[in-house]
Structures are given as C-alpha cells and as structure tokens.
Design a protein around this motif. Structure first.
Motif, mmCIF file in Angstrom:
data_model
loop_
_atom_site.group_PDB
_atom_site.id
_atom_site.type_symbol
_atom_site.label_atom_id
_atom_site.label_comp_id
_atom_site.label_asym_id
_atom_site.label_seq_id
_atom_site.Cartn_x
_atom_site.Cartn_y
_atom_site.Cartn_z
ATOM 1 N N LYS A 184 0.805 -1.222 0.000
ATOM 2 C CA LYS A 184 0.000 0.000 0.000
ATOM 3 C C LYS A 184 0.840 1.277 0.000
ATOM 4 O O LYS A 184 0.549 2.198 -0.785
ATOM 5 C CB LYS A 184 -0.940 -0.028 1.205
ATOM 6 C CG LYS A 184 -1.998 1.048 1.249
ATOM 7 C CD LYS A 184 -2.997 0.935 0.115
ATOM 8 C CE LYS A 184 -4.223 1.779 0.372
ATOM 9 N NZ LYS A 184 -5.253 1.104 1.132
ATOM 10 N N THR A 208 -4.639 1.224 -6.676
ATOM 11 C CA THR A 208 -5.200 0.275 -5.692
ATOM 12 C C THR A 208 -6.435 -0.350 -6.344
ATOM 13 O O THR A 208 -6.773 -0.023 -7.478
ATOM 14 C CB THR A 208 -5.578 0.991 -4.380
ATOM 15 O OG1 THR A 208 -6.531 2.012 -4.672
ATOM 16 C CG2 THR A 208 -4.354 1.614 -3.707
ATOM 17 N N THR A 209 -7.148 -1.209 -5.647
ATOM 18 C CA THR A 209 -8.210 -1.987 -6.306
ATOM 19 C C THR A 209 -9.493 -1.190 -6.589
ATOM 20 O O THR A 209 -10.273 -1.564 -7.461
ATOM 21 C CB THR A 209 -8.635 -3.194 -5.444
ATOM 22 O OG1 THR A 209 -9.229 -2.702 -4.231
ATOM 23 C CG2 THR A 209 -7.461 -4.106 -5.108
ATOM 24 N N VAL A 210 -9.766 -0.125 -5.819
ATOM 25 C CA VAL A 210 -11.045 0.626 -5.891
ATOM 26 C C VAL A 210 -12.241 -0.343 -5.723
ATOM 27 O O VAL A 210 -13.311 -0.138 -6.296
ATOM 28 C CB VAL A 210 -11.175 1.465 -7.184
ATOM 29 C CG1 VAL A 210 -12.267 2.537 -7.019
ATOM 30 C CG2 VAL A 210 -9.871 2.153 -7.525
ATOM 31 N N LEU A 211 -12.030 -1.361 -4.924
ATOM 32 C CA LEU A 211 -13.138 -2.281 -4.631
ATOM 33 C C LEU A 211 -13.948 -1.806 -3.419
ATOM 34 O O LEU A 211 -14.964 -2.420 -3.063
ATOM 35 C CB LEU A 211 -12.603 -3.696 -4.381
ATOM 36 C CG LEU A 211 -12.053 -4.424 -5.628
ATOM 37 C CD1 LEU A 211 -11.397 -5.748 -5.237
ATOM 38 C CD2 LEU A 211 -13.151 -4.670 -6.668
ATOM 39 N N SER A 212 -13.524 -0.722 -2.788
ATOM 40 C CA SER A 212 -14.158 -0.320 -1.523
ATOM 41 C C SER A 212 -15.660 -0.071 -1.635
ATOM 42 O O SER A 212 -16.403 -0.488 -0.737
ATOM 43 C CB SER A 212 -13.442 0.889 -0.917
ATOM 44 O OG SER A 212 -13.309 1.924 -1.860
ATOM 45 N N HIS A 244 -6.255 6.426 -0.663
ATOM 46 C CA HIS A 244 -6.019 6.416 0.785
ATOM 47 C C HIS A 244 -5.090 7.554 1.220
ATOM 48 O O HIS A 244 -5.340 8.218 2.229
ATOM 49 C CB HIS A 244 -5.419 5.059 1.146
ATOM 50 C CG HIS A 244 -5.225 4.864 2.608
ATOM 51 N ND1 HIS A 244 -6.256 4.936 3.513
ATOM 52 C CD2 HIS A 244 -4.105 4.619 3.345
ATOM 53 C CE1 HIS A 244 -5.792 4.731 4.739
ATOM 54 N NE2 HIS A 244 -4.487 4.544 4.652
ATOM 55 N N ASP A 293 -17.877 4.755 -0.635
ATOM 56 C CA ASP A 293 -17.573 3.612 0.226
ATOM 57 C C ASP A 293 -17.795 3.941 1.706
ATOM 58 O O ASP A 293 -17.255 3.242 2.574
ATOM 59 C CB ASP A 293 -16.142 3.113 -0.017
ATOM 60 C CG ASP A 293 -15.063 4.168 0.261
ATOM 61 O OD1 ASP A 293 -15.252 4.998 1.151
ATOM 62 O OD2 ASP A 293 -14.014 4.130 -0.404
ATOM 63 N N ASP A 329 -18.217 4.044 5.272
ATOM 64 C CA ASP A 329 -18.374 2.928 6.208
ATOM 65 C C ASP A 329 -18.074 3.479 7.592
ATOM 66 O O ASP A 329 -16.991 4.027 7.819
ATOM 67 C CB ASP A 329 -17.372 1.827 5.822
ATOM 68 C CG ASP A 329 -17.364 0.686 6.818
ATOM 69 O OD1 ASP A 329 -17.754 -0.417 6.431
ATOM 70 O OD2 ASP A 329 -16.938 0.891 7.980
HETATM 71 P P1 FAD Z 1 -7.314 -1.132 -1.487
HETATM 72 O O1 FAD Z 1 -5.987 -0.586 -1.092
HETATM 73 O O2 FAD Z 1 -7.388 -1.794 -2.798
HETATM 74 O O3 FAD Z 1 -7.750 -2.111 -0.327
HETATM 75 C C1 FAD Z 1 -8.727 -3.156 -0.489
HETATM 76 C C2 FAD Z 1 -9.804 -2.998 0.559
HETATM 77 O O4 FAD Z 1 -9.252 -3.046 1.890
HETATM 78 C C3 FAD Z 1 -10.525 -1.650 0.492
HETATM 79 O O5 FAD Z 1 -11.506 -1.659 -0.513
HETATM 80 C C4 FAD Z 1 -11.083 -1.527 1.899
HETATM 81 O O6 FAD Z 1 -12.249 -2.297 2.066
HETATM 82 C C5 FAD Z 1 -9.979 -2.153 2.741
HETATM 83 N N1 FAD Z 1 -9.063 -1.099 3.217
HETATM 84 C C6 FAD Z 1 -8.029 -0.555 2.561
HETATM 85 N N2 FAD Z 1 -7.405 0.354 3.334
HETATM 86 C C7 FAD Z 1 -8.064 0.381 4.498
HETATM 87 C C8 FAD Z 1 -7.900 1.105 5.708
HETATM 88 N N3 FAD Z 1 -6.910 1.971 5.908
HETATM 89 N N4 FAD Z 1 -8.780 0.902 6.698
HETATM 90 C C9 FAD Z 1 -9.778 -0.005 6.563
HETATM 91 N N5 FAD Z 1 -9.987 -0.728 5.442
HETATM 92 C C10 FAD Z 1 -9.143 -0.535 4.428
HETATM 93 N N6 FAD Z 1 -12.430 3.023 3.585
HETATM 94 C C11 FAD Z 1 -13.702 2.622 3.389
HETATM 95 O O7 FAD Z 1 -13.934 1.539 2.831
HETATM 96 N N7 FAD Z 1 -14.748 3.399 3.812
HETATM 97 C C12 FAD Z 1 -14.542 4.607 4.419
HETATM 98 O O8 FAD Z 1 -15.508 5.271 4.800
HETATM 99 C C13 FAD Z 1 -13.198 5.060 4.592
HETATM 100 N N8 FAD Z 1 -12.932 6.267 5.161
HETATM 101 C C14 FAD Z 1 -11.629 6.661 5.322
HETATM 102 C C15 FAD Z 1 -11.373 7.895 5.931
HETATM 103 C C16 FAD Z 1 -10.069 8.320 6.102
HETATM 104 C C17 FAD Z 1 -9.794 9.647 6.779
HETATM 105 C C18 FAD Z 1 -8.996 7.526 5.675
HETATM 106 C C19 FAD Z 1 -7.573 7.974 5.857
HETATM 107 C C20 FAD Z 1 -9.249 6.293 5.093
HETATM 108 C C21 FAD Z 1 -10.551 5.840 4.919
HETATM 109 N N9 FAD Z 1 -10.839 4.587 4.339
HETATM 110 C C22 FAD Z 1 -12.138 4.203 4.153
HETATM 111 C C23 FAD Z 1 -9.755 3.604 4.122
HETATM 112 C C24 FAD Z 1 -9.119 3.579 2.743
HETATM 113 O O9 FAD Z 1 -8.697 4.861 2.380
HETATM 114 C C25 FAD Z 1 -10.042 3.014 1.671
HETATM 115 O O10 FAD Z 1 -10.557 1.772 2.097
HETATM 116 C C26 FAD Z 1 -9.306 2.763 0.378
HETATM 117 O O11 FAD Z 1 -8.669 3.950 -0.057
HETATM 118 C C27 FAD Z 1 -10.288 2.274 -0.658
HETATM 119 O O12 FAD Z 1 -9.654 2.109 -1.891
HETATM 120 P P2 FAD Z 1 -9.362 0.663 -2.477
HETATM 121 O O13 FAD Z 1 -10.602 -0.138 -2.505
HETATM 122 O O14 FAD Z 1 -8.664 0.882 -3.765
HETATM 123 O O15 FAD Z 1 -8.365 0.077 -1.388
#
Ligand code: FAD
Length: 515
Positions: free
Chosen positions: A233, A255-259, A363, A395, A397
């Motif tokens: 990450k 990143t995956t943007v699967l959130s 993130h 996303d 949560d």
């Molecule tokens: P990837 O890096 O591809 O990760 C895969 C999955 O892992 C994500 O889809 C998510 O479900 C989980 N994940 C990843 N990073 C985190 C993390 N730090 N904490 C918890 N789970 C994580 N994420 C949310 O899903 N919902 C929110 O409301 C949310 N609010 C956030 C607020 C702040 C201030 C910050 C700093 C982060 C927050 N995140 C949140 C965590 C994280 O930023 C996102 O999950 C992530 O950027 C989503 O992109 P991705 O699916 O490409 O992540």
C-alpha cells in the motif's frame, strides 16, 4: 407453508450470502425485500442528498433484481423507515420468518433492535447471520474480553486465533430459490429522478454498482497475479487514477477501488480474501505481508469494524473511551473552504474536488486532507471531517471512516502529531508536473510546474500568462502551512491542550463466561 421475508441491506449479492441461504431453508415462498430508507444514504440529513451514492445503490439493486429473476424470483422495493415498512409487509404477506445479515453500525443496531422487537411481538421467527466481515466481531469481542483493541498487531494475533478456529469459507450463490410470494403493489426500483435527484454525468462514475460489476472488477485484478502478490500500500500513488483505464479493466489502477463494492456488500470480503490467498499460495513464499499487503488491507477493515463494535460513542470524541479529548477549534468558514476545495492549497482542493465529484479518493489523499483539516493546519474536529466524508464517499463505512479520522487526527491508534503531510512537498513526490491538480482544478492548468502546488508564489506576470490570478480566479491560502505545522510541532501540550484520554473501560460482553 412457510412464507419468509429476506431483508437485503448490505450484502447486495447472491454469492457468499449466509443469511439469504438461511432464509431460504424450508421456505415455501420467499419475499426478497430492500427497504429504501433515506437515513442509510445520509445519516446526517435523513434525506437523499448524494446522487452518486444513490446511483450506485440503484444500480446494485437493479443488478440484484436481474440475478434474482434468473432464479425465478424478484426484488421487492419498499420505501421509508424499515421499522414501520417491514412489519407491515410481513403482516400483509402472512410471513412467519424474517431474515437478514447482521450489521454493527450504530444506526443499524438501533433500527434492527426495533425491527426485531416488532417482529418477535408479531410472532415471527427472526434469523440473522454474519456476512459482512471475515469473522464475527462478537467472537473477537469475546477474545478481547470486551475491550476495544486499538493495536493492529494485537488485533492480528486475536484474528489469527479466530481464523484458526473458524477458517474463512465462502458459499456459492444459491442454485434455486423458493418462489416469490405474491404482492399487490409494483414495488419497482425507482429512478434517481423519481427520488428527486439530478443524475450526474458519466464523468463522475468511478464504479458502476452491482454484484456483476464487483465480480468483474475483482477478476480483472486477480488476473494481475504479480501485482496482487507484491501489492504494498505505501508504494501506491494518490495521483495515479488518471492513468487508469475503464474501471472494469482493472489495469493501471494504483489500488483496487473495490471499496464501494465491499461497503455495499456487492462483493464478499471473504471471497476476496480467499481468492487473494490462492494467488499467494502460487507465489509463496514471495508475496507481501500485512499491514501493507492486500490481505493486510482487508485486515485493516476488520480491525476497525471490531474496534467499533467494542467502543461506545465511536462516532464522537466525548464519551468515547479510546479517543483523546482535544480542544478543537470551531470555525465554520475554515471547514466550508476545506469541504468545497477553496483552501488555496491546490493538492488539498483537487483531492476534495475529486471526493465531491467521484465519491472516492486514494487512501493517501484521504490522509492528506484529514491531516490538513485537523492537527496539520486548520485545527478543526475530526468529527466534522468524518461527517463530510460520510456524506460524499461511495464507500462510506462508519467503522472505517470514523476510525481512520481518529487515526489521522492523532486521537487514537497513532500519536505522532508532529508528523504532518505538507500540502506542497507531499504531492510533489508523486506528481512533479501536477497532472492531478490540473485535471481537477482546470483554472490552474496552465501554471508552470514550479508553481502548481504553491500558485501564490508565481509572479503576477506568470499568473497573467497562465490566465489565473491568485485571489481572483483561485483563492489565496487560508492558512500559512509552515506556521501551522511549526505551532503543532513546537508546543502541542500547551498551545493546543491534549487532555489524556480516560483509561478504556472494558465493556462486558453478554456471553462473557467469566464470573
Ligand atoms: P485497497 O488498497 O485496494 O484495499 C482493499 C480494501 O481493503 C478496500 O476496498 C477496503 O475495504 C480495505 N481497506 C483498505 N485500506 C483500508 C484502511 N486503511 N482501513 C480499513 N480498510 C481498508 N475506507 C472505506 O472503505 N470506507 C470509508 O468510509 C473510509 N474512510 C476513510 C477515511 C479516512 C480519513 C482515511 C484515511 C481512510 C478511509 N478509508 C475508508 C480507508 C481507505 O482509504 C479506503 O478503504 C481505500 O482507499 C479504498 O480504496 P481501495 O478499494 O482501492 O483500497
């Protein structure tokens, strides 16, 4: 004759849906229901306020309906507060069982308690299952003896124990479902316009809703086996989104943007975990590890959900036993400038513009804007920032959002208040030319790279040449970052009193076996 109502809330999917499978067991007819409750889309306002999230939800419902129809069933959409709408529907359909997936968000807990109580009073059997997380947060609570776990390493230890006892297993989609019960009203999925919302253009769409889109996106990522196995990450970039192709293609994304899919439950976190584990097994022993690996990201998700489950008043500072009590400022003008992307710091304003437009930011962009609003520059409460994120994020949560805000504001989990993100030097590490800023803030598009993150430093002749006068076409900085950061670093305890948090008081779990 057993008529069953299955209430979809999150888990907008057929694959790996334990509560749906349990609902169907022994049922002679099944009413798959979604209740359009304005509060689930905007808790703060209790109204449909975010067309982007509604679009994603309606697309997810349409996809679910199409999948149910392939099994000779269909989705029934109710409107309003589920506490009223569901018991009325159960009565109308003479249902004897109500089933749903457990949800530990605070609003959901209150709502479900009221729905359960009404259903039980009416003599219905209520069936629930865990499906949103890898493990049951209740089981983790038992292992931690009711206390919130705020250390990721300690959490991983407990999680490993639980995963050893109950390894992750997933359920296939049902091969068939009991026939749908008959209903008088059409109960169709409404359009955005019918909900009084203006559709947003395609340019704002970072992800289409639905289980089908979620599975396609996951599969596209899984084809990049080396990328999955070596994912770290901190090495991903907050400005790389522009290089990405169409979402389903997966390639080119940082990143995956699967959130959004995990939040709405279009994708099971267990399925993703299992599929990534299979890639690791092929790559063994050469794959990345938590906390930075993809499994590590899913464990962060689990970490926050379990922490929320053990923490009273998790959404607030006051009365929240894991949260430092900090005397934050209250300046509505500063918050509005941050929210609307008018701080005068292009990196912050670009990220906030992407957030409002697309409902997603990387993130590290979340880190940067959260640090800027709280301890870094504006000294405004993390609760305010979390509420803005909750309104705009696709996303959104509760556990992850409010937990990460506590982290970024040094209110819990992380306390190195002197480590702030510079709104100038930090984005330069990823994007020297400022392509991300130029994309989201076109008024700055013609500024030379030298000034892209500090436009106020550009001589007036350069500003004129670029067609952007600072203070007219783009704001001057609302704070002096150097001064704000120096103040935080130099005198945190006196200038900005940090009161010690009260010691965490373990909440006794109802099933705690101790005397
Ligand atoms: P990837 O890096 O591809 O990760 C895969 C999955 O892992 C994500 O889809 C998510 O479900 C989980 N994940 C990843 N990073 C985190 C993390 N730090 N904490 C918890 N789970 C994580 N994420 C949310 O899903 N919902 C929110 O409301 C949310 N609010 C956030 C607020 C702040 C201030 C910050 C700093 C982060 C927050 N995140 C949140 C965590 C994280 O930023 C996102 O999950 C992530 O950027 C989503 O992109 P991705 O699916 O490409 O992540």
């Amino acid at each position: 004759m057993v008529a069953v109502v299955y209430w979809f809330r999150k888990a907008l999917r057929l694959h790996d849906n334990p509560a749906l499978i349990a609902a169907a067991e022994g049922a002679s007819s099944l009413y798959p229901v979604y209740c359009l409750d304005p509060k689930t889309c905007s808790r703060a306002r209790g109204a449909w306020t975010n067309p982007n999230r509604m679009r994603f939800l309606l697309e997810s419902l349409a996809d679910l309906d199409a999948s149910l129809r392939k099994l000779n069933s269909r989705l029934i959409v109710l409107h309003g507060d589920p506490v009223e709408a569901l018991p009325a529907a159960c009565k109308e359909w003479s249902a004897s069982r109500l089933a749903y997936e457990l949800d530990y968000e605070q609003y959901s807990l209150r709502r479900d308690k009221a729905v359960r109580s009404q259903a039980e009073q009416a003599g219905l059997e209520v069936v629930t299952r865990v499906g949103h997380t890898l493990v049951d947060p209740e089981a983790l609570l038992l292992l931690s003896r009711g206390a919130p776990v705020t250390s990721y390493d300690k959490f991983r230890g407990l999680l490993a124990q639980e995963l050893k006892a109950r390894p992750v297993t997933t359920l296939p989609p049902p091969a068939s479902l009991p026939p749908p019960g008959r209903t008088a009203a059409p109960h169709a999925i409404p359009s955005l316009e019918e909900l009084g919302l203006e559709p947003m253009g395609d340019a704002a769409v970072i992800a289409r809703g639905g289980e089908g889109a979620a599975l396609r996106a996951m599969e596209a990522h899984l084809r990049r086996r080396d990328w999955i196995a070596s994912f770290e990450k901190p090495k991903t970039s907050p400005t790389e989104m522009l290089a990405g192709g169409p979402f389903d293609a997966g390639a080119g994304r940082s990143t995956t943007v699967l959130s959004p899919y995990l939040t709405f439950g279009c994708l099971s976190s267990r399925l993703l975990y299992e599929r990534v584990a299979a890639v690791y097994a092929e790559a063994a022993p050469r794959h990345s590890q938590p906390p930075v690996s993809l499994h590590g990201q899913l464990l962060w998700r689990e970490f926050y959900v379990c922490c929320m489950h053990a923490t009273p008043n998790y959404r607030r500072m006051v009365g929240n036993p894991i949260c430092r009590q900090i005397s934050w400022g209250e300046d509505a003008a500063l918050v509005a400038a941050w929210r609307e992307g008018r701080t005068g710091y292009p990196w912050i304003d670009a990220a906030m513009t992407q957030l409002r437009r697309e409902g997603w930011i990387h993130h590290l962009a979340r880190h940067a804007v959260a640090c800027f609003l709280t301890r870094g520059d504006l000294w405004q409460s993390w609760e305010t920032g979390a509420a803005v994120f909750e309104e705009y994020l696709l996303d959104a949560d509760e556990a992850i959002n409010f937990g990460n805000w506590m982290w970024l504001s040094c209110s819990c989990f992380f306390y190195q208040y002197f480590r702030c993100y510079s709104p100038v030097a930090f984005p330069q590490k990823y994007d020297k030319q400022g392509a991300y800023v130029r994309h989201w803030l076109p008024q700055l598009a013609r500024l030379p790279a030298k000034y892209i993150y500090e436009p106020w430093k550009a001589p007036i002749a350069v500003q004129k040449e670029a067609g952007c006068i600072i203070g007219v076409d783009y704001p001057k900085p609302i704070v002096d970052h150097q001064a704000a950061a120096a103040a935080t670093a130099a005198a945190p305890a006196s200038a900005r009193p940090l009161l010690a948090p009260p010691p965490p008081s373990p909440r006794r779990h109802p099933h705690d076996p101790r005397p």
